[in-house]
Design an enzyme around this catalytic site. Structure first.
Site, mmCIF file in Angstrom:
data_model
loop_
_atom_site.group_PDB
_atom_site.id
_atom_site.type_symbol
_atom_site.label_atom_id
_atom_site.label_comp_id
_atom_site.label_asym_id
_atom_site.label_seq_id
_atom_site.Cartn_x
_atom_site.Cartn_y
_atom_site.Cartn_z
ATOM 1 N N ARG A 59 0.817 -1.214 0.000
ATOM 2 C CA ARG A 59 0.000 0.000 0.000
ATOM 3 C C ARG A 59 0.847 1.259 0.000
ATOM 4 N NH1 ARG A 59 -3.365 -1.418 4.988
ATOM 5 N NH2 ARG A 59 -2.120 -3.311 5.063
ATOM 6 N N GLU A 96 2.001 -6.090 13.323
ATOM 7 C CA GLU A 96 0.879 -6.227 14.267
ATOM 8 C C GLU A 96 0.318 -7.650 14.192
ATOM 9 O OE1 GLU A 96 -2.392 -3.627 13.368
ATOM 10 O OE2 GLU A 96 -3.379 -3.973 15.281
HETATM 11 O O1 PRP Z 1 3.654 -0.460 11.935
HETATM 12 P P1 PRP Z 1 3.569 -1.925 11.621
HETATM 13 O O2 PRP Z 1 3.073 -2.755 12.771
HETATM 14 O O3 PRP Z 1 4.857 -2.457 11.076
HETATM 15 O O4 PRP Z 1 2.452 -2.119 10.501
HETATM 16 C C1 PRP Z 1 2.267 -1.286 9.415
HETATM 17 C C2 PRP Z 1 2.372 -2.030 8.113
HETATM 18 O O5 PRP Z 1 1.350 -3.029 8.031
HETATM 19 C C3 PRP Z 1 0.725 -2.948 6.753
HETATM 20 O O6 PRP Z 1 1.431 -3.659 5.796
HETATM 21 P P2 PRP Z 1 1.198 -5.169 5.382
HETATM 22 O O7 PRP Z 1 2.433 -5.935 5.757
HETATM 23 O O8 PRP Z 1 -0.106 -5.654 5.922
HETATM 24 O O9 PRP Z 1 1.276 -5.104 3.817
HETATM 25 P P3 PRP Z 1 0.366 -4.601 2.594
HETATM 26 O O10 PRP Z 1 0.592 -3.118 2.447
HETATM 27 O O11 PRP Z 1 0.973 -5.359 1.477
HETATM 28 O O12 PRP Z 1 -1.081 -4.938 2.836
HETATM 29 C C4 PRP Z 1 0.804 -1.481 6.423
HETATM 30 O O13 PRP Z 1 0.660 -1.239 5.042
HETATM 31 C C5 PRP Z 1 2.164 -1.104 6.943
HETATM 32 O O14 PRP Z 1 3.175 -1.322 5.984
HETATM 33 N N1 ADE Z 2 -5.032 -2.168 11.705
HETATM 34 C C1 ADE Z 2 -4.479 -2.041 10.503
HETATM 35 N N2 ADE Z 2 -5.208 -1.631 9.455
HETATM 36 C C2 ADE Z 2 -4.629 -1.496 8.233
HETATM 37 N N3 ADE Z 2 -3.363 -1.769 8.003
HETATM 38 C C3 ADE Z 2 -2.608 -2.161 9.024
HETATM 39 N N4 ADE Z 2 -1.315 -2.493 9.114
HETATM 40 C C4 ADE Z 2 -1.046 -2.838 10.371
HETATM 41 N N5 ADE Z 2 -2.130 -2.749 11.139
HETATM 42 C C5 ADE Z 2 -3.119 -2.327 10.308
#
Ligand code: PRP
Ligand code: ADE
Length: 173
Positions: A59, A96
């Site tokens: 994202r 998370e």
């Molecule tokens: O602060 P944190 O606990 O590290 O979490 C934040 C990250 O989690 C999500 O990514 P995700 O790995 O779900 O990937 P995506 O963007 O491919 O959905 C979001 O886009 C951030 O990159």
């Molecule tokens: N709660 C949340 N919603 C969307 N993206 C996330 N990445 C990590 N935690 C998330």
């Protein structure tokens, strides 16, 4: 009400029980909202001479690429494993809801290049901390980080380390 809040969908118990997922796809689908979001993300960095924007897969690519255009900077993808060919630099990190690894091309940034990190959500801060480590390993100068959404209860900002390197968020929950 924050102008972007109405365009973010809260999905309870996704991707696992207890997590409220903040879905940014309604914002992306709204032409005006998306444009205003990129303007607002860019605003704190106008005049900071940002040369490179690092967007975090996946994202973070969407917001990062648009922001790079707005700031007249190059875009550098920080990718999940198995996507970029070698030579690479890489960092493992906790999420998370799991763990992951972030990689960049080993010559992705020039030494001293003024670099901004961009992602959609700051949760525990593990991803942003890993991105920051990668920028350091590449020898670039970190100007700061921008996220659309900051989940305050998870204290990612604490992990980021205070105000020494600026961290901006547009929307806090
Ligand atoms: O602060 P944190 O606990 O590290 O979490 C934040 C990250 O989690 C999500 O990514 P995700 O790995 O779900 O990937 P995506 O963007 O491919 O959905 C979001 O886009 C951030 O990159
Ligand atoms: N709660 C949340 N919603 C969307 N993206 C996330 N990445 C990590 N935690 C998330």
């Amino acid at each position: 009400m924050n102008p972007f809040e109405a365009l973010i969908r809260a999905v309870p118990d996704f991707p696992k029980p207890g997590v409220t997922f903040r879905d940014v796809t309604p914002l992306l689908a709204d032409a005006g909202g998306f444009a205003r979001c990129i303007d607002a993300l860019a605003e704190p960095w106008q005049g900071s001479q940002v040369q490179a924007v690092c967007g975090i897969e996946s994202r973070g690519f969407i917001f990062g690429a648009a922001l790079a255009q707005k700031l007249h900077a190059g875009f550098v993808p920080l990718r999940k494993p198995g996507k970029l060919p070698p030579p690479l630099v890489e960092v493992d990190y906790q999420l998370e809801y799991g763990s992951d690894r972030l990689q960049a091309r080993s010559d992705a940034l020039k030494p001293g290049e003024r670099t901004l990190i961009v992602d959609d959500v700051l949760a525990t801060g593990g991803t942003l901390a890993a991105a920051r480590q990668l920028v350091g390993m590449l020898g670039a100068e970190l100007v700061g980080a921008s996220v659309l959404i900051e989940l305050k209860a998870l204290q990612g900002r604490v992990r980021w380390g205070g105000d020494v390197v600026p961290l901006h968020s547009l929307l806090q929950y």
